[in-house]
Enzyme design. Structure first.
Site, mmCIF file in Angstrom:
data_model
loop_
_atom_site.group_PDB
_atom_site.id
_atom_site.type_symbol
_atom_site.label_atom_id
_atom_site.label_comp_id
_atom_site.label_asym_id
_atom_site.label_seq_id
_atom_site.Cartn_x
_atom_site.Cartn_y
_atom_site.Cartn_z
ATOM 1 N N SER A 146 0.725 -1.299 0.058
ATOM 2 C CA SER A 146 -0.214 0.023 -0.067
ATOM 3 C C SER A 146 1.220 1.267 -0.047
ATOM 4 O O SER A 146 2.384 0.543 -0.021
ATOM 5 C CB SER A 146 -0.824 -0.497 1.376
ATOM 6 O OG SER A 146 -1.541 1.699 1.318
ATOM 7 N N TYR A 159 -2.519 -0.470 10.158
ATOM 8 C CA TYR A 159 -2.152 -0.247 8.674
ATOM 9 C C TYR A 159 -1.130 -0.408 8.559
ATOM 10 O O TYR A 159 -0.992 -1.121 7.279
ATOM 11 C CB TYR A 159 -3.752 -0.034 8.830
ATOM 12 C CG TYR A 159 -4.114 -1.285 7.071
ATOM 13 C CD1 TYR A 159 -4.054 -2.022 6.717
ATOM 14 C CD2 TYR A 159 -3.219 0.546 5.703
ATOM 15 C CE1 TYR A 159 -3.901 -2.322 5.289
ATOM 16 C CE2 TYR A 159 -3.531 -0.120 4.880
ATOM 17 C CZ TYR A 159 -3.811 -0.918 3.984
ATOM 18 O OH TYR A 159 -3.996 -1.803 3.000
#
Length: 257
Positions: A146, A159
């Site tokens: 990501s 995350y």
């Protein structure tokens, strides 16, 4: 004029987290590119529905309902592909969860859950995929990192670090197994209009957060799952035969700033 074979024609591929979002878009594109698929997800009903759709279109599909963070489930996901198709050529390590919260909001239990699915789950599926690829001396793994696995962002106290695990695992595995014919790359999506992202406005402060994030992408919009899937297919295919250890941003220019 004969139709050009798909870029993944005949290849055996496992896609984790395939029921929704990027995983589903990847499964659909892999199918169009000729892959034989083993699709996995923790949510059985939507996974089986997708598999039925693809079978009706003539695609060879197996399914495994399971949790990537459970070692036996991860082993079964890979074993199902090798049992059905005789080999494993591609793993897309996509399964993950995306909780929002700063370090004060995030609990230890929440941290452990994210690290279990996004970190341990990716480690386990990569481990057993490499084991399955070694006998053939070839294979391609694409991990889902990501922009949060390459740069810091607010309210991603668990995350973001989990996606740094994905980035690091990609680079270390790429170096470790390059001389055995196994390539390991990653994509680093920006904010993509997955089902999970569409639900962010339902969370406290989610609507404001999502609007801010959208404005931070130079292209002025969120990405679509199919756009990430296209990058995954490239990295999984022989078109990327001399690429390993790369983390490819699919982020509308976010990381270029």
């Amino acid at each position: 004029m004969t139709q050009r074979p798909g870029r993944l024609s005949g290849k055996s591929a496992v896609i984790t987290g395939a029921a929704f979002g990027i995983g589903r878009a990847t499964a659909e594109l892999f199918a169009r590119e000729g892959a034989r698929l083993t699709l996995t997800d923790i949510q059985g009903e939507p996974l089986l529905a997708l598999a039925d759709e693809l079978r009706n279109a003539g695609v060879e599909v197996e399914t495994v309902v399971g949790d990537v963070s459970v070692e036996e489930d991860a082993r079964r996901m890979i074993g199902t592909a090798t049992d059905r198709f005789g080999r494993l050529d591609v793993l897309v390590a996509n399964a993950g969860i995306i909780p929002l919260g700063d370090v004060m909001e995030m609990t230890a239990a929440g941290w452990d859950q994210v690290m279990a699915v996004d970190g341990r789950g990716m480690f386990l599926t990569c481990k057993y995929a490499i084991e399955a690829m070694l006998p053939t001396g070839s294979g391609a793994i694409v991990c889902l990192s990501s922009i949060s696995g390459l740069a810091g962002q607010k309210r991603q106290a668990a995350y973001g670090p989990a996606k740094f695990v994905a980035t690091g695992l990609t680079k270390h595995l790429a170096v470790e197994w390059a001389d055995r014919g196994i390539r390991v790359n990653a994509v680093a999506p920006g904010t993509i209009r997955t089902d999970a992202v569409k639900r962010i406005p339902e969370m406290p402060g989610g609507a404001k957060y999502l609007a801010e994030i959208e404005g931070m992408h130079p292209m002025g919009r969120l990405g679509e799952p199919a756009e990430v899937a296209s990058a995954i297919v490239f990295l999984a295919s022989d078109d990327a035969s001399f690429i390993t250890g790369a983390v490819l941003p699919v982020d509308g220019g976010y990381l270029a700033q």
